[in-house]
Scaffold this motif. Structure first.
Motif, mmCIF file in Angstrom:
data_model
loop_
_atom_site.group_PDB
_atom_site.id
_atom_site.type_symbol
_atom_site.label_atom_id
_atom_site.label_comp_id
_atom_site.label_asym_id
_atom_site.label_seq_id
_atom_site.Cartn_x
_atom_site.Cartn_y
_atom_site.Cartn_z
ATOM 1 N N THR A 1 -45.587 -147.096 -7.407
ATOM 2 C CA THR A 1 -45.096 -146.381 -6.060
ATOM 3 C C THR A 1 -43.297 -146.176 -6.739
ATOM 4 O O THR A 1 -42.760 -147.119 -6.579
ATOM 5 N N PHE B 1 -38.900 -135.564 -5.548
ATOM 6 C CA PHE B 1 -39.711 -135.968 -5.926
ATOM 7 C C PHE B 1 -41.057 -134.349 -6.487
ATOM 8 O O PHE B 1 -41.062 -133.767 -5.845
ATOM 9 N N GLY C 1 -44.008 -132.601 -6.940
ATOM 10 C CA GLY C 1 -45.590 -132.561 -6.074
ATOM 11 C C GLY C 1 -46.407 -132.772 -6.791
ATOM 12 O O GLY C 1 -47.586 -132.716 -6.819
ATOM 13 N N TRP D 1 -40.980 -129.302 -5.988
ATOM 14 C CA TRP D 1 -39.765 -130.859 -5.556
ATOM 15 C C TRP D 1 -39.649 -130.717 -4.232
ATOM 16 O O TRP D 1 -38.783 -129.776 -3.850
ATOM 17 N N THR E 1 -39.306 -137.045 -0.290
ATOM 18 C CA THR E 1 -40.041 -137.414 1.230
ATOM 19 C C THR E 1 -40.288 -137.073 2.036
ATOM 20 O O THR E 1 -41.486 -137.190 2.625
ATOM 21 N N TRP F 1 -41.880 -133.862 2.294
ATOM 22 C CA TRP F 1 -42.715 -133.443 2.298
ATOM 23 C C TRP F 1 -43.347 -134.282 3.053
ATOM 24 O O TRP F 1 -44.628 -133.352 3.754
ATOM 25 N N GLN G 1 -49.304 -138.466 -6.051
ATOM 26 C CA GLN G 1 -48.531 -137.923 -5.423
ATOM 27 C C GLN G 1 -49.807 -137.173 -4.546
ATOM 28 O O GLN G 1 -50.761 -136.532 -4.535
ATOM 29 N N ARG H 1 -47.201 -140.719 -0.464
ATOM 30 C CA ARG H 1 -47.141 -141.365 -1.434
ATOM 31 C C ARG H 1 -46.602 -140.781 -1.848
ATOM 32 O O ARG H 1 -47.914 -139.861 -2.395
ATOM 33 N N LEU H 2 -45.740 -141.285 -2.863
ATOM 34 C CA LEU H 2 -45.205 -140.355 -4.551
ATOM 35 C C LEU H 2 -45.032 -141.778 -5.315
ATOM 36 O O LEU H 2 -44.543 -142.766 -5.193
#
Length: 446
Positions: free
Chosen positions: A158, A184, A186, A335, A338, A341, A409, A423-424
């Motif tokens: 994680t 991050f 996706g 991208w 968090t 997203w 992801q 959660r990534l």
């Protein structure tokens, strides 16, 4: 001596067969490694060593040798010196695998971005959120659930967790080396971004779900009956192989094709439209091409998702990567941080209303979160659902729906709990148990 020769010949034959069957795969392996390295360095601002050790250190990809040319803005990769591939960074469009026809001197268009500043707290503005303690939340249970996502992290891998309740961040944690400013990838969460483009177009009256897909090649055969809804629900009936472990439709598209919108369009119909569910990244990129057809110019297409919702809700870190022909790779390459997203999840939690401004109609949320025919209840309109036997999470409310991506992801929207959970990382089931993690977070809300 004769026995030794036999062993040598047998070994040589084995190596020849091994190379024969795996040599074509090296093109895919090199392509994956070069693309990830270029995007990680130039889009996510990570280092070569970190990317090589973590993001590119699995299966055959671990055997690729990468090199980054920082001043020139590209990365290369090969496997034992074979099948070298090159990925180039283009400002505003991210990194792209290029072929021999690529000319670095050719000018390209990039999306126009607008950063809207606001004196409101997160998530609607740029100021810190107000400290709020919710009496209905068991914070000890919440912290334990979030910490569990990072325990034994060599396995669970994680990188980031964010929990939003009633528009407030109530938990946020990062693996060492990452923070709220880290971008991050996706992966297939990008499919939900693509779906949202259609939600906006539907609100604008430019498309209808039941209209025939505007693909010229389909108009003289039975594929003419495929609708926008069929495509969004993965019910087109078109042939497609989504196997990432071999040379398949999806790996050829992502790592060989210069125009990723064409692969699915060229496939034959193997089922009647609406009668068979089949997950297809090619369909998502076909949809990206259909979005492009809605505009008179390429510039309008490039600007559209940012102007329509990405920048309007403050997801300023988000970047959609494009293929060589300038089409957004609507299946896989987006991208964001968090927190951005999470804003995407909040847009759906609030049913298309962003702080009083309507981005898409409420019925769009109903569409994407309703089970698609033949999907076993697990899929909606380019979103995954918590229904059906294959991916049902018994400890998570059934109204949860999710944007999901490769390696775990996930943006999970839970309307009944007024929550968005992000959660990534680099692992999914069985190494990362989403039912246990999400169930633990939900349990914290009394």
């Amino acid at each position: 001596m004769r026995k030794l020769k036999f062993v040598f010949l047998a070994l040589l034959l084995f190596l020849i067969v091994l190379v024969y069957f795996n040599y074509p795969k090296l093109n895919i392996v090199s392509g994956y490694s070069a693309k990830m390295m270029s995007s990680s360095v130039f889009v996510a601002d990570r280092g070569f060593e970190y990317t090589d050790t973590h993001d590119n250190n699995f299966d055959l990809v671990a055997h690729a040798d990468d090199e980054v040319f920082l001043s020139e803005g590209y990365a290369t990769a090969s496997v034992f010196g074979l099948m070298e591939r090159k990925a180039v960074y283009r400002e505003g469009l991210g990194s792209v695998l290029v072929n021999d026809e690529y000319d670095a001197a050719t000018a390209y268009l990039k999306p126009n971005r607008q950063r809207l500043l606001s004196d409101l707290p997160f998530p609607y503005g740029d100021l810190p959120q107000k400290d709020t303690v919710f009496p209905e939340i068991d914070y000890k249970t919440l912290v334990a659930a979030v910490d569990s996502a990072f325990s034994n992290n060599k396995i669970r891998k994680t990188r980031a967790v964010l929990v939003i309740y009633k528009d407030h961040i109530i938990a946020e944690k990062y693996e060492e080396g990452f923070d709220k400013n880290s971008r991050f990838l996706g992966w297939s969460m990008t499919k939900s971004i693509t779906s949202t483009m259609f939600g906006v177009l539907a609100k604008q009256g430019k498309i209808q779900l039941d209209q025939a897909a505007p693909i010229i090649e389909w108009q003289d055969d039975e594929r003419k009956d495929i609708t926008i809804q069929h495509l969004l629900q993965m019910n087109s009936g078109l042939e497609w192989n989504e196997d990432y472990g071999s040379i398949s439709d999806v790996t050829e598209m992502l790592f060989l094709d210069s125009d990723m919108t064409k692969k699915q369009a060229a496939k034959e119909l193997v089922y009647k439209p609406g009668s068979h569910w089949n997950y297809s990244s090619g369909t998502s990129n076909l949809l990206s091409g259909i979005v492009r057809k809605q505009f008179d110019t390429h510039q309008e297409y490039l600007d559209f998702p940012y102007k329509a919702f990405i920048d309007r809700i403050g997801m300023h870190s988000m970047l959609l990567e494009a293929d060589m022909e300038g089409n957004y790779v609507g299946s896989s390459y987006s991208w964001a941080t968090t927190r951005d997203w999470a804003k995407f999840g909040l847009l759906y939690l609030h049913r298309g209303n962003w702080n009083g401004e309507r981005i898409f109609n409420e019925d769009w949320v109903d569409f994407v979160s309703t089970p698609a025919p033949n999907s076993g209840g697990q899929y909606g309109g380019h979103f995954w659902l918590n229904r059906g036997p294959d991916n049902y999470m018994p400890d998570v409310p059934e109204d949860a729906f999710m944007a999901n991506g490769f390696q775990g992801q996930r943006v999970t929207i839970i309307p009944s709990k007024d929550m968005v959970i992000v959660r990534l990382g680099l692992a999914e089931w069985p190494d990362f148990d989403f039912n246990m993690f999400l169930g633990g977070v939900v349990k914290a809300v009394q």
